[in-house]
Design an enzyme around this catalytic site. Structure first.
Site, PDB file in Angstrom:
ATOM      1  N   SER A  76       0.768  -1.226   0.125  1.00 40.16           N
ATOM      2  CA  SER A  76      -0.227   0.042  -0.180  1.00 40.16           C
ATOM      3  C   SER A  76       0.668   1.147   0.123  1.00 40.16           C
ATOM      4  O   SER A  76       0.195   2.311  -0.212  1.00 40.16           O
ATOM      5  CB  SER A  76      -0.970  -0.078   1.146  1.00 40.16           C
ATOM      6  N   LYS A  79       0.079   3.632  -2.913  1.00 36.65           N
ATOM      7  CA  LYS A  79      -1.093   4.388  -2.991  1.00 36.65           C
ATOM      8  C   LYS A  79      -0.827   5.794  -2.930  1.00 36.65           C
ATOM      9  O   LYS A  79      -1.606   6.703  -3.438  1.00 36.65           O
ATOM     10  CB  LYS A  79      -2.006   3.989  -1.671  1.00 36.65           C
ATOM     11  N   TYR A 201      -3.902  -3.037 -10.005  1.00 38.47           N
ATOM     12  CA  TYR A 201      -3.785  -2.612  -8.440  1.00 38.47           C
ATOM     13  C   TYR A 201      -2.629  -3.729  -7.878  1.00 38.47           C
ATOM     14  O   TYR A 201      -1.893  -3.345  -6.933  1.00 38.47           O
ATOM     15  CB  TYR A 201      -5.142  -2.904  -7.902  1.00 38.47           C
ATOM     16  N   TYR A 253      -3.412   3.254   8.016  1.00 38.30           N
ATOM     17  CA  TYR A 253      -4.676   2.676   8.468  1.00 38.30           C
ATOM     18  C   TYR A 253      -5.551   3.281   9.493  1.00 38.30           C
ATOM     19  O   TYR A 253      -5.728   4.474   9.462  1.00 38.30           O
ATOM     20  CB  TYR A 253      -4.407   1.130   8.844  1.00 38.30           C
ATOM     21  N   VAL A 271       1.213  -3.557   4.042  1.00 35.75           N
ATOM     22  CA  VAL A 271       1.341  -4.612   4.909  1.00 35.75           C
ATOM     23  C   VAL A 271       2.688  -5.403   4.607  1.00 35.75           C
ATOM     24  O   VAL A 271       2.791  -6.349   5.484  1.00 35.75           O
ATOM     25  CB  VAL A 271      -0.059  -5.565   4.584  1.00 35.75           C
TER      26      VAL A 271
HETATM   27  N1  GLU Z   1      -2.307  -5.624  -1.641  1.00 31.11           N
HETATM   28  C1  GLU Z   1      -2.834  -5.453  -0.393  1.00 31.11           C
HETATM   29  C2  GLU Z   1      -3.984  -5.512  -0.367  1.00 31.11           C
HETATM   30  O1  GLU Z   1      -4.740  -5.102  -1.098  1.00 31.11           O
HETATM   31  C3  GLU Z   1      -2.150  -4.086   0.264  1.00 31.11           C
HETATM   32  C4  GLU Z   1      -2.716  -3.681   1.566  1.00 31.11           C
HETATM   33  C5  GLU Z   1      -1.640  -2.753   2.408  1.00 31.11           C
HETATM   34  O2  GLU Z   1      -0.393  -2.743   2.217  1.00 31.11           O
HETATM   35  O3  GLU Z   1      -2.376  -2.103   3.047  1.00 31.11           O
HETATM   36  O4  GLU Z   1      -4.871  -6.135   0.513  1.00 31.11           O
END
Ligand code: GLU
Length: 317
Positions: A76, A79, A201, A253, A271
Protein backbone atom coordinates in the site's frame (compact mmCIF):
# COMPACT_ATOMS: atom_id res chain seq x y z
CA UNK A 1 19.26 36.73 27.46
CA UNK A 2 17.69 33.25 27.26
CA UNK A 3 19.28 31.05 24.59
CA UNK A 4 17.12 30.88 21.44
CA UNK A 5 15.73 27.38 20.75
CA UNK A 6 17.67 25.30 18.21
CA UNK A 7 16.33 25.59 14.66
CA UNK A 8 14.80 22.14 14.06
CA UNK A 9 15.57 22.37 10.34
CA UNK A 10 19.28 22.92 10.91
CA UNK A 11 20.49 19.34 10.53
CA UNK A 12 24.09 20.24 11.40
CA UNK A 13 22.98 19.96 15.04
CA UNK A 14 22.39 16.21 14.52
CA UNK A 15 24.62 13.19 13.94
CA UNK A 16 22.15 11.34 11.71
CA UNK A 17 24.32 8.23 11.28
CA UNK A 18 24.72 7.94 15.02
CA UNK A 19 20.95 8.28 15.51
CA UNK A 20 20.25 5.61 12.87
CA UNK A 21 22.84 3.34 14.50
CA UNK A 22 21.14 3.64 17.89
CA UNK A 23 17.71 2.94 16.41
CA UNK A 24 19.07 -0.06 14.49
CA UNK A 25 20.48 -1.57 17.68
CA UNK A 26 17.26 -1.00 19.60
CA UNK A 27 15.13 -2.54 16.86
CA UNK A 28 17.39 -5.59 16.36
CA UNK A 29 17.12 -6.37 20.06
CA UNK A 30 13.35 -6.71 19.52
CA UNK A 31 13.37 -8.83 16.33
CA UNK A 32 10.46 -11.27 16.18
CA UNK A 33 7.76 -8.89 17.43
CA UNK A 34 4.55 -8.51 15.44
CA UNK A 35 2.92 -10.77 12.86
CA UNK A 36 3.56 -10.97 9.12
CA UNK A 37 0.63 -10.38 6.74
CA UNK A 38 -0.09 -14.03 5.98
CA UNK A 39 -3.33 -13.28 4.11
CA UNK A 40 -1.06 -12.60 1.13
CA UNK A 41 0.56 -16.00 0.40
CA UNK A 42 3.89 -14.53 -0.68
CA UNK A 43 4.26 -12.55 2.56
CA UNK A 44 3.49 -15.44 4.91
CA UNK A 45 7.08 -16.73 5.02
CA UNK A 46 9.00 -13.47 5.25
CA UNK A 47 11.37 -13.70 8.24
CA UNK A 48 11.06 -11.13 11.02
CA UNK A 49 14.78 -10.55 11.19
CA UNK A 50 15.13 -7.72 8.74
CA UNK A 51 15.21 -4.03 9.48
CA UNK A 52 16.22 -1.21 7.19
CA UNK A 53 15.94 2.55 7.43
CA UNK A 54 16.93 5.27 4.98
CA UNK A 55 16.76 9.06 4.91
CA UNK A 56 17.19 11.10 1.74
CA UNK A 57 17.78 14.81 2.30
CA UNK A 58 16.70 17.43 -0.21
CA UNK A 59 20.25 17.73 -1.57
CA UNK A 60 20.22 13.98 -2.28
CA UNK A 61 22.43 12.96 0.64
CA UNK A 62 21.52 9.45 1.84
CA UNK A 63 21.84 8.11 5.37
CA UNK A 64 20.95 4.46 5.80
CA UNK A 65 21.27 1.55 8.16
CA UNK A 66 20.58 -2.19 8.31
CA UNK A 67 18.82 -3.96 5.43
CA UNK A 68 18.16 -0.71 3.62
CA UNK A 69 19.01 -2.15 0.16
CA UNK A 70 16.91 -5.31 0.39
CA UNK A 71 13.89 -5.14 -1.87
CA UNK A 72 10.39 -5.98 -0.68
CA UNK A 73 6.95 -5.61 -2.26
CA UNK A 74 5.79 -2.14 -1.39
CA UNK A 75 2.06 -3.00 -1.13
CA UNK A 76 0.00 0.00 0.00
CA UNK A 77 2.92 2.40 0.04
CA UNK A 78 2.22 2.54 -3.72
CA UNK A 79 -1.04 4.35 -2.95
CA UNK A 80 0.89 7.58 -2.41
CA UNK A 81 2.34 7.39 -5.89
CA UNK A 82 -0.85 6.34 -7.65
CA UNK A 83 -2.73 9.14 -5.88
CA UNK A 84 -0.15 11.58 -7.23
CA UNK A 85 -0.49 10.18 -10.74
CA UNK A 86 -4.29 10.30 -10.54
CA UNK A 87 -4.20 13.93 -9.37
CA UNK A 88 -1.88 14.81 -12.22
CA UNK A 89 -4.25 13.09 -14.63
CA UNK A 90 -7.58 14.62 -13.59
CA UNK A 91 -6.77 17.29 -10.99
CA UNK A 92 -9.46 18.21 -8.49
CA UNK A 93 -12.05 16.18 -10.42
CA UNK A 94 -10.66 13.26 -8.41
CA UNK A 95 -12.39 14.61 -5.31
CA UNK A 96 -15.78 13.97 -6.88
CA UNK A 97 -14.95 10.26 -6.79
CA UNK A 98 -12.91 9.94 -3.57
CA UNK A 99 -13.27 11.79 -0.28
CA UNK A 100 -10.39 12.91 1.94
CA UNK A 101 -11.53 12.10 5.43
CA UNK A 102 -9.96 9.56 7.79
CA UNK A 103 -12.11 6.47 8.10
CA UNK A 104 -11.56 4.84 11.46
CA UNK A 105 -12.30 1.55 9.68
CA UNK A 106 -9.84 -1.06 8.40
CA UNK A 107 -8.25 -0.42 5.00
CA UNK A 108 -10.27 -3.13 3.28
CA UNK A 109 -13.64 -2.37 4.88
CA UNK A 110 -16.75 -2.39 2.70
CA UNK A 111 -19.18 -0.92 5.23
CA UNK A 112 -18.61 2.78 4.61
CA UNK A 113 -18.68 2.27 0.89
CA UNK A 114 -22.26 1.06 1.07
CA UNK A 115 -23.39 3.81 3.42
CA UNK A 116 -21.61 6.52 1.45
CA UNK A 117 -22.90 5.49 -1.99
CA UNK A 118 -19.67 4.19 -3.45
CA UNK A 119 -17.48 7.20 -2.59
CA UNK A 120 -14.43 5.88 -0.71
CA UNK A 121 -13.45 7.85 2.38
CA UNK A 122 -9.91 8.55 1.20
CA UNK A 123 -7.39 7.49 -1.45
CA UNK A 124 -5.49 5.28 0.99
CA UNK A 125 -8.35 2.91 1.76
CA UNK A 126 -8.25 0.07 -0.75
CA UNK A 127 -11.49 1.33 -2.32
CA UNK A 128 -10.02 4.82 -2.82
CA UNK A 129 -6.82 3.36 -4.22
CA UNK A 130 -8.82 1.28 -6.71
CA UNK A 131 -10.45 4.48 -7.98
CA UNK A 132 -6.99 6.08 -8.43
CA UNK A 133 -5.84 3.00 -10.33
CA UNK A 134 -8.95 3.27 -12.51
CA UNK A 135 -8.12 6.92 -13.26
CA UNK A 136 -4.59 5.93 -14.28
CA UNK A 137 -5.94 3.20 -16.55
CA UNK A 138 -8.24 5.68 -18.26
CA UNK A 139 -5.54 8.30 -18.68
CA UNK A 140 -2.51 6.40 -20.00
CA UNK A 141 -2.31 4.27 -23.13
CA UNK A 142 -0.04 1.84 -21.33
CA UNK A 143 -0.88 2.36 -17.67
CA UNK A 144 1.38 -0.40 -16.37
CA UNK A 145 4.43 0.96 -18.22
CA UNK A 146 3.63 4.53 -17.14
CA UNK A 147 3.36 3.52 -13.51
CA UNK A 148 6.64 1.64 -13.66
CA UNK A 149 8.33 4.59 -15.35
CA UNK A 150 6.92 6.95 -12.70
CA UNK A 151 8.33 4.82 -9.87
CA UNK A 152 11.74 4.43 -11.50
CA UNK A 153 12.00 8.17 -12.07
CA UNK A 154 10.91 9.04 -8.53
CA UNK A 155 13.43 6.65 -7.01
CA UNK A 156 16.17 7.22 -9.60
CA UNK A 157 16.43 3.44 -9.94
CA UNK A 158 15.96 1.79 -13.36
CA UNK A 159 15.99 -1.69 -11.79
CA UNK A 160 12.64 -1.35 -10.05
CA UNK A 161 10.25 -4.03 -11.31
CA UNK A 162 6.80 -5.45 -10.67
CA UNK A 163 6.49 -9.09 -9.60
CA UNK A 164 3.72 -10.72 -11.68
CA UNK A 165 3.96 -13.95 -9.69
CA UNK A 166 3.39 -12.18 -6.40
CA UNK A 167 0.61 -10.10 -7.94
CA UNK A 168 -0.98 -13.28 -9.31
CA UNK A 169 -0.88 -15.01 -5.94
CA UNK A 170 -2.65 -12.07 -4.35
CA UNK A 171 -5.12 -11.96 -7.21
CA UNK A 172 -6.05 -15.59 -6.41
CA UNK A 173 -6.69 -14.90 -2.73
CA UNK A 174 -7.77 -11.24 -2.83
CA UNK A 175 -11.50 -11.92 -2.70
CA UNK A 176 -12.26 -8.83 -0.68
CA UNK A 177 -10.54 -6.56 -3.18
CA UNK A 178 -12.48 -8.28 -5.95
CA UNK A 179 -15.70 -7.64 -4.05
CA UNK A 180 -14.73 -4.03 -3.49
CA UNK A 181 -13.94 -3.37 -7.14
CA UNK A 182 -17.27 -4.86 -8.20
CA UNK A 183 -19.03 -2.83 -5.54
CA UNK A 184 -17.41 0.38 -6.82
CA UNK A 185 -18.44 -0.53 -10.35
CA UNK A 186 -22.03 -0.99 -9.20
CA UNK A 187 -21.96 2.66 -8.04
CA UNK A 188 -20.44 3.70 -11.39
CA UNK A 189 -17.27 4.70 -9.63
CA UNK A 190 -15.02 2.54 -11.81
CA UNK A 191 -14.92 3.26 -15.53
CA UNK A 192 -12.69 0.41 -16.68
CA UNK A 193 -13.15 -3.31 -16.70
CA UNK A 194 -13.06 -4.57 -13.10
CA UNK A 195 -10.48 -7.24 -13.90
CA UNK A 196 -8.17 -4.74 -15.54
CA UNK A 197 -8.34 -2.43 -12.53
CA UNK A 198 -7.62 -5.32 -10.16
CA UNK A 199 -4.72 -6.59 -12.27
CA UNK A 200 -3.03 -3.19 -12.24
CA UNK A 201 -3.78 -2.70 -8.53
CA UNK A 202 -2.12 -5.99 -7.57
CA UNK A 203 0.84 -5.18 -9.83
CA UNK A 204 1.36 -1.79 -8.18
CA UNK A 205 1.36 -3.55 -4.78
CA UNK A 206 3.98 -6.03 -6.05
CA UNK A 207 6.56 -3.36 -6.99
CA UNK A 208 9.89 -4.43 -5.49
CA UNK A 209 11.78 -1.55 -3.90
CA UNK A 210 14.15 -1.02 -0.98
CA UNK A 211 14.27 1.63 1.72
CA UNK A 212 16.62 3.97 -0.18
CA UNK A 213 14.40 3.76 -3.28
CA UNK A 214 11.30 4.47 -1.26
CA UNK A 215 12.78 7.33 0.76
CA UNK A 216 13.85 8.95 -2.53
CA UNK A 217 10.50 8.22 -4.11
CA UNK A 218 8.72 10.50 -1.61
CA UNK A 219 11.31 13.24 -1.65
CA UNK A 220 9.03 15.31 -3.90
CA UNK A 221 6.57 15.50 -1.01
CA UNK A 222 9.27 17.12 1.12
CA UNK A 223 10.32 19.47 -1.68
CA UNK A 224 7.10 21.21 -2.76
CA UNK A 225 6.40 18.66 -5.48
CA UNK A 226 9.86 18.66 -7.13
CA UNK A 227 11.60 15.32 -7.65
CA UNK A 228 15.23 15.11 -6.47
CA UNK A 229 16.51 12.37 -8.82
CA UNK A 230 14.88 13.62 -12.05
CA UNK A 231 14.67 17.33 -11.20
CA UNK A 232 11.13 17.28 -12.66
CA UNK A 233 8.12 18.91 -11.13
CA UNK A 234 6.05 15.87 -10.18
CA UNK A 235 3.06 17.73 -8.84
CA UNK A 236 2.17 21.22 -7.62
CA UNK A 237 3.34 22.46 -4.23
CA UNK A 238 -0.35 22.62 -3.27
CA UNK A 239 -0.88 18.94 -4.12
CA UNK A 240 2.26 17.96 -2.21
CA UNK A 241 0.91 19.78 0.85
CA UNK A 242 -2.46 18.07 0.47
CA UNK A 243 -0.98 14.60 0.02
CA UNK A 244 1.11 15.10 3.16
CA UNK A 245 -2.04 16.13 5.02
CA UNK A 246 -3.83 12.96 3.90
CA UNK A 247 -0.86 10.81 4.87
CA UNK A 248 -1.00 12.33 8.32
CA UNK A 249 -4.75 11.80 8.74
CA UNK A 250 -5.23 8.51 6.86
CA UNK A 251 -1.88 7.02 5.82
CA UNK A 252 -1.44 4.45 8.54
CA UNK A 253 -4.74 2.54 8.46
CA UNK A 254 -7.15 3.09 11.32
CA UNK A 255 -4.22 4.02 13.56
CA UNK A 256 -3.42 7.39 12.00
CA UNK A 257 -4.29 9.15 15.26
CA UNK A 258 -1.90 6.94 17.18
CA UNK A 259 0.75 7.50 14.55
CA UNK A 260 0.42 11.27 14.86
CA UNK A 261 0.63 10.81 18.63
CA UNK A 262 3.83 8.74 18.55
CA UNK A 263 5.55 9.86 15.36
CA UNK A 264 4.08 13.17 14.22
CA UNK A 265 5.08 12.89 10.57
CA UNK A 266 3.02 12.33 7.41
CA UNK A 267 3.45 8.62 6.65
CA UNK A 268 2.08 5.77 4.52
CA UNK A 269 2.43 2.16 5.53
CA UNK A 270 1.99 -1.13 3.70
CA UNK A 271 1.30 -4.66 4.91
CA UNK A 272 4.76 -5.87 3.88
CA UNK A 273 6.16 -3.75 6.71
CA UNK A 274 7.39 -0.72 4.81
CA UNK A 275 6.51 2.79 5.93
CA UNK A 276 7.45 5.97 4.07
CA UNK A 277 7.41 9.26 5.93
CA UNK A 278 8.06 12.89 5.07
CA UNK A 279 9.67 15.72 7.00
CA UNK A 280 8.38 18.64 4.93
CA UNK A 281 11.23 20.79 3.57
CA UNK A 282 13.82 18.41 5.00
CA UNK A 283 13.76 14.77 3.85
CA UNK A 284 11.97 11.64 2.68
CA UNK A 285 12.33 8.57 4.91
CA UNK A 286 11.57 4.88 4.79
CA UNK A 287 11.67 2.10 7.38
CA UNK A 288 11.04 -1.60 6.83
CA UNK A 289 10.41 -4.40 9.31
CA UNK A 290 7.96 -7.17 8.29
CA UNK A 291 6.25 -7.88 11.66
CA UNK A 292 2.99 -5.89 11.91
CA UNK A 293 0.97 -4.63 14.86
CA UNK A 294 -2.76 -5.36 15.20
CA UNK A 295 -3.67 -2.44 12.90
CA UNK A 296 -1.35 -3.59 10.10
CA UNK A 297 1.49 -1.12 10.60
CA UNK A 298 5.07 -2.36 10.89
CA UNK A 299 5.50 -2.74 14.63
CA UNK A 300 9.18 -1.92 14.89
CA UNK A 301 9.03 0.40 11.90
CA UNK A 302 6.61 2.56 13.83
CA UNK A 303 8.86 2.34 16.87
CA UNK A 304 11.87 3.37 14.76
CA UNK A 305 10.02 6.41 13.38
CA UNK A 306 8.90 7.34 16.88
CA UNK A 307 12.47 7.23 18.15
CA UNK A 308 13.68 9.15 15.10
CA UNK A 309 11.16 11.96 15.45
CA UNK A 310 11.92 12.34 19.15
CA UNK A 311 15.71 12.09 18.87
CA UNK A 312 15.78 14.68 16.06
CA UNK A 313 12.91 16.88 17.23
CA UNK A 314 11.61 16.73 13.65
CA UNK A 315 7.94 15.87 14.34
CA UNK A 316 5.79 18.51 12.70
CA UNK A 317 4.04 19.26 15.99
N1 GLU B 1 -2.13 -5.66 -1.61
C1 GLU B 1 -2.65 -5.41 -0.31
C2 GLU B 1 -4.16 -5.51 -0.29
O1 GLU B 1 -4.78 -4.95 -1.12
C3 GLU B 1 -2.19 -4.08 0.15
C4 GLU B 1 -2.66 -3.80 1.53
C5 GLU B 1 -1.80 -2.84 2.28
O2 GLU B 1 -0.57 -2.85 2.14
O3 GLU B 1 -2.39 -2.06 3.02
O4 GLU B 1 -4.73 -6.14 0.54
Amino acid sequence: MPKPPANPYDLSRLDLDDILGTINEEVRARFGEGEVADYIPALADVPKDRFGMALVLLDGTVHEVGDSRERFSIQSVSKVHTLTMALEAVGDELWKRVDREPSGDPFNSLIQLELEHGIPRNPFMNAGALVCTDVILSHYDDAEASLLEFMRARAGDPDIAMDPELAGSERESGHRNVAMANFLRSFDNLNNDVDEVLDLYFLQCSLGMHCVDLARSVQYLADDGRCGPSGERVTSAENATRINAMMMTAGTYDAAGDFAFYVGLPAKSGVSGGIVAVVPNVMGLCVWYPGLDEKGNSKLGKYALHRFSRMTDLAVF
